[in-house]
Design a protein around this motif. Structure first.
Motif, PDB file in Angstrom:
ATOM      1  N   ASP A  58       0.820  -1.215   0.000  1.00  3.95           N
ATOM      2  CA  ASP A  58       0.000   0.000   0.000  1.00  3.95           C
ATOM      3  C   ASP A  58       0.850   1.260   0.000  1.00  3.95           C
ATOM      4  O   ASP A  58       0.325   2.363   0.096  1.00  3.95           O
ATOM      5  CB  ASP A  58      -0.918   0.024   1.223  1.00  3.95           C
ATOM      6  CG  ASP A  58      -2.073  -0.960   1.083  1.00  3.95           C
ATOM      7  OD1 ASP A  58      -2.390  -1.354  -0.051  1.00  3.95           O
ATOM      8  OD2 ASP A  58      -2.649  -1.339   2.118  1.00  3.95           O
ATOM      9  N   TRP A  59       2.154   1.118  -0.099  1.00  3.92           N
ATOM     10  CA  TRP A  59       3.073   2.255  -0.031  1.00  3.92           C
ATOM     11  C   TRP A  59       3.613   2.593  -1.405  1.00  3.92           C
ATOM     12  O   TRP A  59       3.777   1.719  -2.257  1.00  3.92           O
ATOM     13  CB  TRP A  59       4.205   1.953   0.945  1.00  3.92           C
ATOM     14  CG  TRP A  59       3.660   1.775   2.317  1.00  3.92           C
ATOM     15  CD1 TRP A  59       3.174   0.616   2.864  1.00  3.92           C
ATOM     16  CD2 TRP A  59       3.422   2.798   3.271  1.00  3.92           C
ATOM     17  NE1 TRP A  59       2.674   0.862   4.119  1.00  3.92           N
ATOM     18  CE2 TRP A  59       2.814   2.197   4.394  1.00  3.92           C
ATOM     19  CE3 TRP A  59       3.674   4.153   3.291  1.00  3.92           C
ATOM     20  CZ2 TRP A  59       2.461   2.910   5.521  1.00  3.92           C
ATOM     21  CZ3 TRP A  59       3.329   4.871   4.421  1.00  3.92           C
ATOM     22  CH2 TRP A  59       2.725   4.249   5.518  1.00  3.92           C
ATOM     23  N   ARG A  60       3.870   3.875  -1.629  1.00  2.00           N
ATOM     24  CA  ARG A  60       4.406   4.352  -2.897  1.00  2.00           C
ATOM     25  C   ARG A  60       5.719   5.070  -2.648  1.00  2.00           C
ATOM     26  O   ARG A  60       5.839   5.869  -1.713  1.00  2.00           O
ATOM     27  CB  ARG A  60       3.432   5.310  -3.592  1.00  2.00           C
ATOM     28  CG  ARG A  60       2.054   4.724  -3.855  1.00  2.00           C
ATOM     29  CD  ARG A  60       2.127   3.525  -4.809  1.00  2.00           C
ATOM     30  NE  ARG A  60       0.812   2.994  -5.096  1.00  2.00           N
ATOM     31  CZ  ARG A  60       0.294   1.926  -4.518  1.00  2.00           C
ATOM     32  NH1 ARG A  60       0.960   1.269  -3.598  1.00  2.00           N
ATOM     33  NH2 ARG A  60      -0.900   1.488  -4.864  1.00  2.00           N
ATOM     34  N   ILE A  61       6.694   4.791  -3.493  1.00  2.00           N
ATOM     35  CA  ILE A  61       7.998   5.433  -3.449  1.00  2.00           C
ATOM     36  C   ILE A  61       8.119   6.250  -4.734  1.00  2.00           C
ATOM     37  O   ILE A  61       8.187   5.680  -5.827  1.00  2.00           O
ATOM     38  CB  ILE A  61       9.144   4.392  -3.394  1.00  2.00           C
ATOM     39  CG1 ILE A  61       8.897   3.320  -2.344  1.00  2.00           C
ATOM     40  CG2 ILE A  61      10.485   5.094  -3.233  1.00  2.00           C
ATOM     41  CD1 ILE A  61       8.791   3.799  -0.945  1.00  2.00           C
ATOM     42  N   ILE A  62       8.123   7.548  -4.610  1.00  2.00           N
ATOM     43  CA  ILE A  62       8.285   8.433  -5.765  1.00  2.00           C
ATOM     44  C   ILE A  62       9.779   8.705  -5.913  1.00  2.00           C
ATOM     45  O   ILE A  62      10.445   9.058  -4.933  1.00  2.00           O
ATOM     46  CB  ILE A  62       7.523   9.763  -5.563  1.00  2.00           C
ATOM     47  CG1 ILE A  62       6.046   9.504  -5.247  1.00  2.00           C
ATOM     48  CG2 ILE A  62       7.691  10.661  -6.779  1.00  2.00           C
ATOM     49  CD1 ILE A  62       5.251   8.877  -6.340  1.00  2.00           C
ATOM     50  N   PHE A  63      10.285   8.570  -7.144  1.00  2.00           N
ATOM     51  CA  PHE A  63      11.727   8.742  -7.325  1.00  2.00           C
ATOM     52  C   PHE A  63      12.063   9.240  -8.725  1.00  2.00           C
ATOM     53  O   PHE A  63      11.252   9.167  -9.644  1.00  2.00           O
ATOM     54  CB  PHE A  63      12.462   7.428  -7.047  1.00  2.00           C
ATOM     55  CG  PHE A  63      12.239   6.342  -8.073  1.00  2.00           C
ATOM     56  CD1 PHE A  63      13.146   6.134  -9.089  1.00  2.00           C
ATOM     57  CD2 PHE A  63      11.118   5.530  -8.007  1.00  2.00           C
ATOM     58  CE1 PHE A  63      12.948   5.128 -10.031  1.00  2.00           C
ATOM     59  CE2 PHE A  63      10.899   4.530  -8.931  1.00  2.00           C
ATOM     60  CZ  PHE A  63      11.820   4.328  -9.950  1.00  2.00           C
ATOM     61  N   ASP A  64      13.265   9.775  -8.835  1.00  2.00           N
ATOM     62  CA  ASP A  64      13.866  10.134 -10.116  1.00  2.00           C
ATOM     63  C   ASP A  64      15.026   9.185 -10.341  1.00  2.00           C
ATOM     64  O   ASP A  64      15.621   8.675  -9.385  1.00  2.00           O
ATOM     65  CB  ASP A  64      14.382  11.580 -10.116  1.00  2.00           C
ATOM     66  CG  ASP A  64      13.256  12.600 -10.131  1.00  2.00           C
ATOM     67  OD1 ASP A  64      12.137  12.261 -10.565  1.00  2.00           O
ATOM     68  OD2 ASP A  64      13.501  13.743  -9.711  1.00  2.00           O
ATOM     69  N   TYR A  65      15.367   8.975 -11.596  1.00  2.00           N
ATOM     70  CA  TYR A  65      16.439   8.056 -11.953  1.00  2.00           C
ATOM     71  C   TYR A  65      17.387   8.757 -12.921  1.00  2.00           C
ATOM     72  O   TYR A  65      16.989   9.118 -14.031  1.00  2.00           O
ATOM     73  CB  TYR A  65      15.829   6.806 -12.593  1.00  2.00           C
ATOM     74  CG  TYR A  65      16.818   5.726 -12.931  1.00  2.00           C
ATOM     75  CD1 TYR A  65      17.374   4.941 -11.943  1.00  2.00           C
ATOM     76  CD2 TYR A  65      17.168   5.474 -14.252  1.00  2.00           C
ATOM     77  CE1 TYR A  65      18.266   3.931 -12.245  1.00  2.00           C
ATOM     78  CE2 TYR A  65      18.061   4.474 -14.564  1.00  2.00           C
ATOM     79  CZ  TYR A  65      18.609   3.696 -13.554  1.00  2.00           C
ATOM     80  OH  TYR A  65      19.496   2.711 -13.868  1.00  2.00           O
ATOM     81  N   PHE A  66      18.607   9.019 -12.475  1.00  2.19           N
ATOM     82  CA  PHE A  66      19.626   9.670 -13.292  1.00  2.19           C
ATOM     83  C   PHE A  66      20.956   8.965 -13.106  1.00  2.19           C
ATOM     84  O   PHE A  66      21.335   8.653 -11.970  1.00  2.19           O
ATOM     85  CB  PHE A  66      19.829  11.140 -12.878  1.00  2.19           C
ATOM     86  CG  PHE A  66      18.642  12.018 -13.105  1.00  2.19           C
ATOM     87  CD1 PHE A  66      18.236  12.363 -14.382  1.00  2.19           C
ATOM     88  CD2 PHE A  66      17.935  12.503 -12.034  1.00  2.19           C
ATOM     89  CE1 PHE A  66      17.144  13.174 -14.580  1.00  2.19           C
ATOM     90  CE2 PHE A  66      16.838  13.328 -12.220  1.00  2.19           C
ATOM     91  CZ  PHE A  66      16.450  13.659 -13.507  1.00  2.19           C
ATOM     92  N   GLN A  67      21.667   8.764 -14.185  1.00  2.00           N
ATOM     93  CA  GLN A  67      23.033   8.255 -14.163  1.00  2.00           C
ATOM     94  C   GLN A  67      23.198   7.061 -13.224  1.00  2.00           C
ATOM     95  O   GLN A  67      24.077   7.037 -12.364  1.00  2.00           O
ATOM     96  CB  GLN A  67      24.006   9.366 -13.794  1.00  2.00           C
ATOM     97  CG  GLN A  67      23.970  10.497 -14.777  1.00  2.00           C
ATOM     98  CD  GLN A  67      24.813  11.672 -14.345  1.00  2.00           C
ATOM     99  OE1 GLN A  67      25.195  11.770 -13.175  1.00  2.00           O
ATOM    100  NE2 GLN A  67      25.099  12.567 -15.263  1.00  2.00           N
ATOM    101  N   ASN A  68      22.304   6.110 -13.374  1.00  2.00           N
ATOM    102  CA  ASN A  68      22.365   4.864 -12.611  1.00  2.00           C
ATOM    103  C   ASN A  68      22.219   5.076 -11.100  1.00  2.00           C
ATOM    104  O   ASN A  68      22.763   4.312 -10.300  1.00  2.00           O
ATOM    105  CB  ASN A  68      23.662   4.112 -12.918  1.00  2.00           C
ATOM    106  CG  ASN A  68      23.466   2.615 -12.886  1.00  2.00           C
ATOM    107  OD1 ASN A  68      22.362   2.129 -13.044  1.00  2.00           O
ATOM    108  ND2 ASN A  68      24.542   1.891 -12.660  1.00  2.00           N
ATOM    109  N   LYS A  69      21.497   6.117 -10.695  1.00  2.00           N
ATOM    110  CA  LYS A  69      21.216   6.383  -9.285  1.00  2.00           C
ATOM    111  C   LYS A  69      19.717   6.603  -9.111  1.00  2.00           C
ATOM    112  O   LYS A  69      19.077   7.240  -9.936  1.00  2.00           O
ATOM    113  CB  LYS A  69      21.964   7.617  -8.794  1.00  2.00           C
ATOM    114  CG  LYS A  69      23.458   7.430  -8.765  1.00  2.00           C
ATOM    115  CD  LYS A  69      24.156   8.662  -8.276  1.00  2.00           C
ATOM    116  CE  LYS A  69      25.659   8.457  -8.328  1.00  2.00           C
ATOM    117  NZ  LYS A  69      26.380   9.666  -8.006  1.00  2.00           N
TER     118      LYS A  69
END
Length: 83
Positions: A58-69
């Motif tokens: 039920d949890w959401r992780i919002i993220f960005d993905y740049f240069q393998n990070k």
């Protein structure tokens, strides 16, 4: 692959119950070790929040993905994350 928490994500993390933290931690380790973690992610339509999200129960992780990070932006329950 490196996972980096923003200050906001750290505050979200600190509010979580230990059991939920353990579950999310295990999944983030799994995703970070995958060749392409974006296979497990969904691209977000509203770019104001971030580029992608992981769904962990039920949890959401919002993220960005740049240069393998993976840059974790927010962690919240599904009923609260998109507000």
């Amino acid at each position: 692959m490196e996972v980096i928490f923003t200050e906001r994500a750290k505050r979200d993390w600190d509010k979580l119950d230990k059991k939920i933290k353990d579950h999310i931690r295990k999944k983030l380790i799994f995703y970070s070790r995958a060749n392409n973690p974006l296979v497990f992610a969904e691209k977000l339509k509203d770019k104001k929040l971030g580029m992608y999200r992981f769904r962990i129960g039920d949890w959401r992780i919002i993220f960005d993905y740049f240069q393998n990070k993976i840059y974790i932006l927010r962690i919240a329950h599904r009923k609260d994350i998109y507000r």
